[in-house]
Design a protein around this motif. Sequence first.
Motif, PDB file in Angstrom:
ATOM      1  N   THR A   1      41.130   5.232  12.184  1.00 51.48           N
ATOM      2  CA  THR A   1      41.361   3.834  12.539  1.00 51.48           C
ATOM      3  C   THR A   1      42.832   3.631  12.882  1.00 51.48           C
ATOM      4  N   ALA A   2      43.079   3.020  14.028  1.00 54.05           N
ATOM      5  CA  ALA A   2      44.447   2.744  14.469  1.00 54.05           C
ATOM      6  C   ALA A   2      44.636   1.249  14.640  1.00 54.05           C
TER       7      ALA A   2
ATOM      8  N   ILE B   1      46.796  -1.350  16.622  1.00 52.40           N
ATOM      9  CA  ILE B   1      47.608  -1.366  17.835  1.00 52.40           C
ATOM     10  C   ILE B   1      48.286  -2.729  17.944  1.00 52.40           C
TER      11      ILE B   1
ATOM     12  N   LEU C   1      44.996   8.444  21.707  1.00 50.25           N
ATOM     13  CA  LEU C   1      44.208   7.957  20.584  1.00 50.25           C
ATOM     14  C   LEU C   1      42.998   8.852  20.333  1.00 50.25           C
TER      15      LEU C   1
ATOM     16  N   VAL D   1      40.992   8.871  16.792  1.00 51.55           N
ATOM     17  CA  VAL D   1      40.757   7.435  16.620  1.00 51.55           C
ATOM     18  C   VAL D   1      39.376   7.060  17.157  1.00 51.55           C
TER      19      VAL D   1
ATOM     20  N   ARG E   1      38.165   3.812  15.909  1.00 54.00           N
ATOM     21  CA  ARG E   1      38.167   2.360  15.692  1.00 54.00           C
ATOM     22  C   ARG E   1      39.586   1.850  15.907  1.00 54.00           C
ATOM     23  N   ALA E   2      39.730   0.797  16.704  1.00 49.82           N
ATOM     24  CA  ALA E   2      41.047   0.235  17.009  1.00 49.82           C
ATOM     25  C   ALA E   2      41.081  -1.237  16.630  1.00 49.82           C
TER      26      ALA E   2
ATOM     27  N   LEU F   1      43.269  -4.443  17.451  1.00 47.12           N
ATOM     28  CA  LEU F   1      44.316  -5.007  18.303  1.00 47.12           C
ATOM     29  C   LEU F   1      44.901  -6.227  17.599  1.00 47.12           C
TER      30      LEU F   1
ATOM     31  N   LEU G   1      38.843  -0.450  25.995  1.00 48.21           N
ATOM     32  CA  LEU G   1      38.685   0.476  24.880  1.00 48.21           C
ATOM     33  C   LEU G   1      37.235   0.551  24.427  1.00 48.21           C
TER      34      LEU G   1
ATOM     35  N   LEU H   1      35.213   3.179  21.905  1.00 48.66           N
ATOM     36  CA  LEU H   1      35.855   2.849  20.641  1.00 48.66           C
ATOM     37  C   LEU H   1      35.281   1.548  20.072  1.00 48.66           C
TER      38      LEU H   1
ATOM     39  N   VAL I   1      36.208  -1.802  18.480  1.00 45.82           N
ATOM     40  CA  VAL I   1      37.449  -2.566  18.596  1.00 45.82           C
ATOM     41  C   VAL I   1      37.292  -3.926  17.921  1.00 45.82           C
TER      42      VAL I   1
ATOM     43  N   ALA J   1      43.666   0.948   8.259  1.00 42.15           N
ATOM     44  CA  ALA J   1      44.208   1.776   9.333  1.00 42.15           C
ATOM     45  C   ALA J   1      44.948   2.977   8.765  1.00 42.15           C
TER      46      ALA J   1
END
Length: 282
Positions: free
Chosen positions: A4-5, A7, A25, A30, A32-33, A35, A66, A71, A73, A96
């Motif tokens: 998980t990132a 962003i 990513l 990664v 899962r993102a 934002l 994404l 991903l 998101v 994350a």
Amino acid sequence: MYATALIALDFTAAEGPLPDWLGDLRAMGVRRAILVHVVRPGYGQGAGYGHEEALRDWLSRRAEGLRAAGLEVAVDIRTAGDVAGDLVAAAAQHGAELIVIGSRGQSLLRGLFLGSTARALLRQSPLPVLLEWLEPEGEGARGAGQGPQRIVLGTDFSYESQAAEAAAVALAATGASVEVVHVQIPDGRAIYARWPEMARVALAHIADDIRAAGGRAAIHQPDGKPAEEIARLAAAQDSDLIIVGKHGQNRLQSMVIGSTAAHLCEIARRPVLMVPSPQREG
């Protein structure tokens, strides 16, 4: 590596950088993102405080590409006086394992410009931080590609560098080429005459680990100032990622970025992954 990132986005990243980051990513695992945009009340930043709906629409558009790439998101809008601190809190809340933030190049002469939020985030984050490069207008952007394939790993063999070394080994599994560099400070030989030979053996062991993971490796032992020599090697190799450790993990050191890592982020003109070491026990 990092499932998980988080962003961090602002309106300087409104057009186009996210597809450029997608390959990085994916290579870092990664799936899962999150934002995130943090609004500072009273701070003039376009559609800011009091315009949360417009912000949510903007972030949702940023998320579409994404999601199309597979991903998961989510979007998070926060209001805080301490942007960096709230990004760290958001990362913890969402589980994350990586924080991604862009830094914009101002000119060829000034190199990479770190705004106050990026600087504070690099100081405060207990998580790895990927400082992505936002190309100045007219200079073009990196392609999405398959993730970093030409990596420079800077190490001083300290405990704090071990997590950075492990990150480089993990990325080598994609077949990346890793230039492993230890910069010998000018008075290093005076401190310990056998240090260059010992460093060469240590570099060779790291290179062996990279090759065993499926990557290619070369070792370098330049003399000079660490940040400048690492940046010079990255430029010569046209590297698409630099990995370094972040020194300082105890309470006293937690507000300090290692001088090499901090200076490197200023001059590198390419993405830098700064990896903190795990907390020592006891």
